[in-house]
Design a protein around this motif. Structure first.
Motif, PDB file in Angstrom:
ATOM      1  N   CYS A 190       0.840  -1.196   0.000  1.00 40.62           N
ATOM      2  CA  CYS A 190       0.000   0.000   0.000  1.00 40.62           C
ATOM      3  C   CYS A 190       0.876   1.246   0.000  1.00 40.62           C
ATOM      4  N   ASP A 191       0.558   2.184  -0.902  1.00 38.08           N
ATOM      5  CA  ASP A 191       1.257   3.464  -0.994  1.00 38.08           C
ATOM      6  C   ASP A 191       0.438   4.542  -0.297  1.00 38.08           C
ATOM      7  N   LEU A 192       1.106   5.329   0.550  1.00 37.91           N
ATOM      8  CA  LEU A 192       0.474   6.442   1.248  1.00 37.91           C
ATOM      9  C   LEU A 192       1.242   7.726   0.961  1.00 37.91           C
ATOM     10  N   MET A 193       0.538   8.857   0.991  1.00 41.16           N
ATOM     11  CA  MET A 193       1.193  10.159   0.945  1.00 41.16           C
ATOM     12  C   MET A 193       0.800  10.903   2.212  1.00 41.16           C
ATOM     13  N   LEU A 194       1.799  11.158   3.055  1.00 40.15           N
ATOM     14  CA  LEU A 194       1.577  11.748   4.373  1.00 40.15           C
ATOM     15  C   LEU A 194       2.010  13.207   4.367  1.00 40.15           C
ATOM     16  N   ALA A 195       1.122  14.089   4.794  1.00 41.09           N
ATOM     17  CA  ALA A 195       1.456  15.509   4.945  1.00 41.09           C
ATOM     18  C   ALA A 195       1.821  15.768   6.399  1.00 41.09           C
ATOM     19  N   VAL A 196       3.027  16.290   6.611  1.00 41.81           N
ATOM     20  CA  VAL A 196       3.518  16.578   7.967  1.00 41.81           C
ATOM     21  C   VAL A 196       3.824  18.067   8.045  1.00 41.81           C
ATOM     22  N   ASN A 197       3.145  18.764   8.944  1.00 44.01           N
ATOM     23  CA  ASN A 197       3.328  20.206   9.062  1.00 44.01           C
ATOM     24  C   ASN A 197       4.708  20.559   9.595  1.00 44.01           C
ATOM     25  N   ARG A 198       5.286  21.594   8.995  1.00 39.86           N
ATOM     26  CA  ARG A 198       6.450  22.245   9.597  1.00 39.86           C
ATOM     27  C   ARG A 198       5.949  23.456  10.376  1.00 39.86           C
ATOM     28  N   ARG A 199       6.867  24.149  10.976  1.00 36.81           N
ATOM     29  CA  ARG A 199       6.519  25.444  11.554  1.00 36.81           C
ATOM     30  C   ARG A 199       6.311  26.446  10.421  1.00 36.81           C
ATOM     31  N   TYR A 200       5.671  27.561  10.744  1.00 38.63           N
ATOM     32  CA  TYR A 200       5.504  28.687   9.824  1.00 38.63           C
ATOM     33  C   TYR A 200       4.641  28.324   8.613  1.00 38.63           C
TER      34      TYR A 200
END
Length: 209
Positions: free
Chosen positions: A131-141
């Motif tokens: 299974c392929d996932l695309m994960l969005a991880v917040n940075r600061r700013y």
């Protein structure tokens, strides 16, 4: 642990061998950044070759030379390559610290974020689920990194049940994977970079922005 910490986790520890001398990558707000490939061996003996980005100040504290064994701590970073050459999504290891090291190679990634694309559950020709996932991880700013992740077997089945917007926390390793793509009728060898998931759990609640 508060929700801001939960949803913005991006921690990487790599220990491996510098495969080349650092070269200038770019400058941003007057800060010079350098890049070099880091060879990290798996237990199987195969190699992951990870592109490292580090500020000049980091390399001043620990000058890097080819063949040197290093340990770095930092984050997985992504940016969109608009040059038209190579992969559109470029994945790198942004090293906040680098130091000389000894011992076995090490590859440890911890991420938490939200899924920004539908999971793609498929089966290999040998019958193994992937299974392929695309994960969005917040940075600061207000910025975010978009990180491709891959799961196998029972974990792949679990990931296939997720939807866009679901929160997950995972751990695994940052890996390089060669593949062949046909372009203009010619077979071209390419390299993909992704996080191979070892452990994963859903996270309830709303992401902090």
């Amino acid at each position: 642990m508060d929700m801001q910490t939960i949803w913005n986790e991006n921690r990487v520890i790599l220990r491996g061998t510098a495969a080349a001398e650092p070269v200038l990558s770019h400058e941003n707000h007057g800060v010079a950044y350098y890049t070099f490939p880091l060879s990290v061996l798996r237990l199987s003996g195969s190699e992951d070759r990870i592109n490292v980005i580090a500020a000049a100040s980091v390399l001043e504290r620990c000058p890097v030379s080819a063949g040197m064994t290093l340990e770095g701590e930092g984050e997985v970073r992504s940016f969109n390559n608009k040059s038209g050459q190579g992969s559109r999504l470029v994945i790198t290891f942004y090293a906040r610290t680098i130091r000389p090291a000894e011992g076995e190679h090490w590859n440890e990634v911890h991420l938490a974020g939200v899924l920004c694309k539908p999971p793609i559950l498929r089966r290999t020709p040998l019958g193994r689920d992937i299974c392929d996932l695309m994960l969005a991880v917040n940075r600061r700013y207000g910025r975010a990194d978009y990180l491709p992740c891959i799961a196998w077997g029972a974990l792949a089945q679990q990931c296939g049940g997720f939807a866009v917007g679901d929160g997950v926390r995972l751990s695994g390793r940052l890996q390089s994977r060669g593949y062949t793509k046909v372009e203009h009728g010619l077979s071209v060898e390419k390299t993909a970079f992704e996080v191979s998931i070892m452990r994963l759990e859903p996270v309830e609640g709303e992401a902090s922005t």
